[in-house]
Design an enzyme around this catalytic site. Structure first.
Site, PDB file in Angstrom:
ATOM      1  N   ASP A 219      -6.474  -4.402  -3.757  1.00  0.00           N
ATOM      2  CA  ASP A 219      -6.129  -3.034  -3.355  1.00  0.00           C
ATOM      3  C   ASP A 219      -4.890  -2.510  -4.077  1.00  0.00           C
ATOM      4  O   ASP A 219      -4.746  -1.304  -4.304  1.00  0.00           O
ATOM      5  CB  ASP A 219      -5.870  -2.960  -1.851  1.00  0.00           C
ATOM      6  CG  ASP A 219      -6.893  -3.704  -1.008  1.00  0.00           C
ATOM      7  OD1 ASP A 219      -7.267  -4.820  -1.379  1.00  0.00           O
ATOM      8  OD2 ASP A 219      -7.292  -3.167   0.038  1.00  0.00           O
TER       9      ASP A 219
ATOM     10  N   ASP B  20       0.807  -1.213   0.000  1.00  0.00           N
ATOM     11  CA  ASP B  20       0.000   0.000   0.000  1.00  0.00           C
ATOM     12  C   ASP B  20       0.847   1.273   0.000  1.00  0.00           C
ATOM     13  O   ASP B  20       0.364   2.344   0.393  1.00  0.00           O
ATOM     14  CB  ASP B  20      -0.928   0.017   1.220  1.00  0.00           C
ATOM     15  CG  ASP B  20      -2.183  -0.820   1.000  1.00  0.00           C
ATOM     16  OD1 ASP B  20      -2.607  -0.957  -0.167  1.00  0.00           O
ATOM     17  OD2 ASP B  20      -2.736  -1.326   1.988  1.00  0.00           O
TER      18      ASP B  20
END
Length: 392
Positions: free
Chosen positions: A171, A110
């Protein structure tokens, strides 16, 4: 540069869809509400890493937490629009704190969420060379997570008695722009090749024919063989976690932006059609499109805000007639969030948009404002005002 991108560059420029005047007027009003509220809440939130609003007050997570970039991302958007100088000051001090995980080599899948919205945003707006270096360090660490055999970027680090070397999650699609940016700023295509390879794996394995997506896939880290799927933050393995659908939509549109690969554009449209077709009448998504639904089923406004940004991005890459459909849907979606879940008059609430759902299966932060929901709402409003500022 690939032949496909060269052909795209030689083509006549698109005449993009136009933002209706009524939407721009609404967006200007929403922007004023955003600026006013952030001006108030920033005095308490300050240099911290908010994730979720708890009893009306944003928490402060560790600096390596995946949401650490969204707060400075909000502040940079306001600062770039001529906002208060204190917004820039807080954003820059937040960025400096992020050196801790960066230099500890603690960057994870991320990292785009963290450094695109802090260091890279700073560099794009101010030209700060130190910020550029931070972005490149983060991109290099993200690229190091690429598994050549399975052509995927690994998710997370190992947990106690858990080997996650073969895990990848949807994600990561939204973190690929950090790699695309790194290729642009260094004129080194290797970062872009890694990002595009991961996007191709998502297209092949994560996305279903109907446009929905898995959250977690497990690969054999040695051979690259697909082993199976996990529900992750969705209702079930084969369900359709709403925020995952938004990651897919926006992420595929962004991968098309940087590569010109028509397969990514088609995938973005497929994800958009799935998302829009499964919205309820009030246009605010529930947390999972395939979860059992009743009057108490949680919404996820963060998924709606992210999807709206994806629809705006998608519209920008299509002829006006086709793109208008997606742009109009984005406007309707963001206005629904504002009108039904805006917390503008709530002195007891620091969040902008109510009823986000972080992780329902884990029982974490349900029906509460989330900093990434607020960020994507601010981004969508900014773009519906006509801003060309982009952090992805």
């Amino acid at each position: 540069m690939s032949e496909q991108i060269l052909q795209q560059a030689d083509a006549k420029p698109l005449q993009p869809a136009e933002i209706p005047a009524s939407v721009q007027v609404w967006a200007d009003g929403a922007w004023d509400r955003i600026r006013h509220k952030i001006g108030r809440t920033s005095r308490r939130i300050g240099v911290s890493c908010p994730h979720a609003s708890v009893n009306g007050v944003y928490d402060d997570m560790r600096v390596s937490w995946w949401t650490a970039g969204f707060w400075p991302g909000i502040l940079w958007q306001l600062s770039a629009d001529g906002g208060q100088p204190e917004f820039r000051d807080i954003a820059e001090r937040c960025e400096e704190r992020l050196d801790e995980p960066l230099h500890a080599l603690a960057v994870h899948h991320d990292s785009g969420f963290i450094w695109l919205l802090s260091a890279v945003a700073n560099y794009r707006i101010t030209g700060n060379e130190r910020s550029r270096q931070r972005g490149l360090m983060a991109a290099s660490q993200l690229a190091s997570r690429f598994n050549l055999k399975g052509r995927y970027i690994r998710a997370w680090h190992d947990g106690e008695n858990i080997n996650r070397a073969g895990w990848s999650i949807i994600d990561t699609m939204m973190n690929l722009p950090l790699l695309y940016w790194a290729s642009e700023t260094t004129n080194d295509p290797r970062f872009r090749h890694i990002a595009a390879a991961h996007a191709e794996t998502v297209l092949e394995h994560f996305m279903r024919p109907d446009g929905s997506s898995y959250h977690i896939l497990r690969f054999d880290a040695e051979t690259g063989e697909l082993l199976g799927a996990d529900a992750g933050q969705g209702y079930a393995e084969d369900s359709a976690w709403a925020r995952g659908s938004a990651w897919t939509l926006y992420g595929m549109a962004l991968s098309y932006k940087y590569t010109g690969n028509e397969a990514f554009l088609t995938a973005a449209k497929r994800a958009a059609h799935f998302f829009l077709a499964h919205l309820p009448e009030d246009y605010v998504p529930h947390w999972d499109f395939r979860a059992p639904r009743n009057d108490d089923t949680p919404r996820d406004t963060s998924a709606g805000a992210c999807a709206a940004c994806g629809l705006i991005e998608l519209a920008a890459h299509l002829p006006a007639g086709e793109g208008q459909t997606y742009l109009d849907a984005a406007g309707r979606l963001v206005r629904a969030l504002d009108e039904q879940y805006g917390a503008w008059d709530r002195e007891d609430e620091e969040g902008l948009i109510l009823s986000g759902t972080s992780n329902l299966p884990g029982g974490v932060h349900i029906d509460t404002p989330l900093i990434y929901g607020d960020y994507f709402f601010v981004e969508a409003v900014s773009r519906l005002r006509g801003s060309k500022l982009g952090f992805w």
